[in-house]
Scaffold this motif. Sequence first.
Motif, PDB file in Angstrom:
ATOM      1  N   TYR A 113       0.784  -1.236   0.000  1.00  0.00           N
ATOM      2  CA  TYR A 113       0.000   0.000   0.000  1.00  0.00           C
ATOM      3  C   TYR A 113       0.819   1.292   0.000  1.00  0.00           C
ATOM      4  N   GLU A 121      -0.731   4.077  -2.208  1.00  0.00           N
ATOM      5  CA  GLU A 121      -2.082   4.576  -1.986  1.00  0.00           C
ATOM      6  C   GLU A 121      -1.967   6.032  -1.566  1.00  0.00           C
ATOM      7  N   ARG A 122      -3.034   6.779  -1.757  1.00  0.00           N
ATOM      8  CA  ARG A 122      -3.047   8.208  -1.433  1.00  0.00           C
ATOM      9  C   ARG A 122      -4.116   8.491  -0.387  1.00  0.00           C
ATOM     10  N   GLY A 153      -7.527   8.774  -1.695  1.00  0.00           N
ATOM     11  CA  GLY A 153      -8.101   7.599  -2.360  1.00  0.00           C
ATOM     12  C   GLY A 153      -7.780   7.477  -3.836  1.00  0.00           C
ATOM     13  N   GLY A 204      -4.839   6.719  -5.194  1.00  0.00           N
ATOM     14  CA  GLY A 204      -3.605   5.973  -5.436  1.00  0.00           C
ATOM     15  C   GLY A 204      -3.873   4.586  -5.983  1.00  0.00           C
ATOM     16  N   TYR A 205      -2.875   3.750  -5.896  1.00  0.00           N
ATOM     17  CA  TYR A 205      -2.984   2.371  -6.361  1.00  0.00           C
ATOM     18  C   TYR A 205      -2.251   1.464  -5.397  1.00  0.00           C
ATOM     19  N   GLU A 251      -5.283  -0.329  -4.888  1.00  0.00           N
ATOM     20  CA  GLU A 251      -6.705  -0.540  -4.589  1.00  0.00           C
ATOM     21  C   GLU A 251      -7.519   0.733  -4.464  1.00  0.00           C
ATOM     22  N   GLY A 252      -6.902   1.884  -4.517  1.00  0.00           N
ATOM     23  CA  GLY A 252      -7.627   3.136  -4.368  1.00  0.00           C
ATOM     24  C   GLY A 252      -8.128   3.375  -2.950  1.00  0.00           C
ATOM     25  N   ARG A 253      -7.403   2.846  -1.971  1.00  0.00           N
ATOM     26  CA  ARG A 253      -7.764   3.093  -0.570  1.00  0.00           C
ATOM     27  C   ARG A 253      -7.450   4.534  -0.211  1.00  0.00           C
ATOM     28  N   GLY A 254      -8.147   5.041   0.807  1.00  0.00           N
ATOM     29  CA  GLY A 254      -7.907   6.403   1.238  1.00  0.00           C
ATOM     30  C   GLY A 254      -7.921   6.532   2.745  1.00  0.00           C
ATOM     31  N   ILE A 303      -5.900   3.061   4.608  1.00  0.00           N
ATOM     32  CA  ILE A 303      -4.552   2.672   4.186  1.00  0.00           C
ATOM     33  C   ILE A 303      -3.819   2.245   5.453  1.00  0.00           C
ATOM     34  N   ARG A 343       1.152   4.115   4.774  1.00  0.00           N
ATOM     35  CA  ARG A 343       1.170   5.578   4.872  1.00  0.00           C
ATOM     36  C   ARG A 343       2.558   6.094   5.231  1.00  0.00           C
TER      37      ARG A 343
END
Length: 166
Positions: free
Chosen positions: A79, A82-83, A86, A88-89, A91-94, A98, A103
């Motif tokens: 992860y 991820e951003r 949401g 990011g990649y 999975e597009g978690r936000g 994350i 993080r």
Amino acid sequence: YLSATVAQAMAMDKEQIEQIRIAGLLHDVGKIGVPEMVLCKPGQLSDREFAQIKRHPAIGHAILKVIPPLAEVLSGVMYHHERWDGKGYPEGRGGEDIPLYGRLLALADAFDAMSTNRAYRPARPREEVLAAMQQAAGTQLDPQLVEQFLQLDFSEYDRMLENHKS
């Protein structure tokens, strides 16, 4: 080093700090599954090439998941792109969806990417990098972690970069 230093500043326990340090060392192992011509391309990546790059967290996760002692570092490997917003990649978690290790690694990875020479551009000046980190707080990066990060003493990181050059 940077992720572990933030973890230490957050008063995380020694075992977690070591796990984060190891995750930092291994986070890009999945790039072994990305063609070198894509990794070293001096210009902008095509959509197809960027899609190949975006696979590296999952490739790294797949490589490392069969090694039981590395189970705790897997979330950082998977992860770290991820951003907070949401976007990011993989999975597009936000936000706090994350995992913390992801993080922390995203923070250090962004700083390192801007602070070092890349095939497509030279390193940016420190003041510019720190301003960009501040600006990314709440969009790309966890704003509370950015606050911690901006308090770090970067002299050891700078020493490590100098040693690497020689």
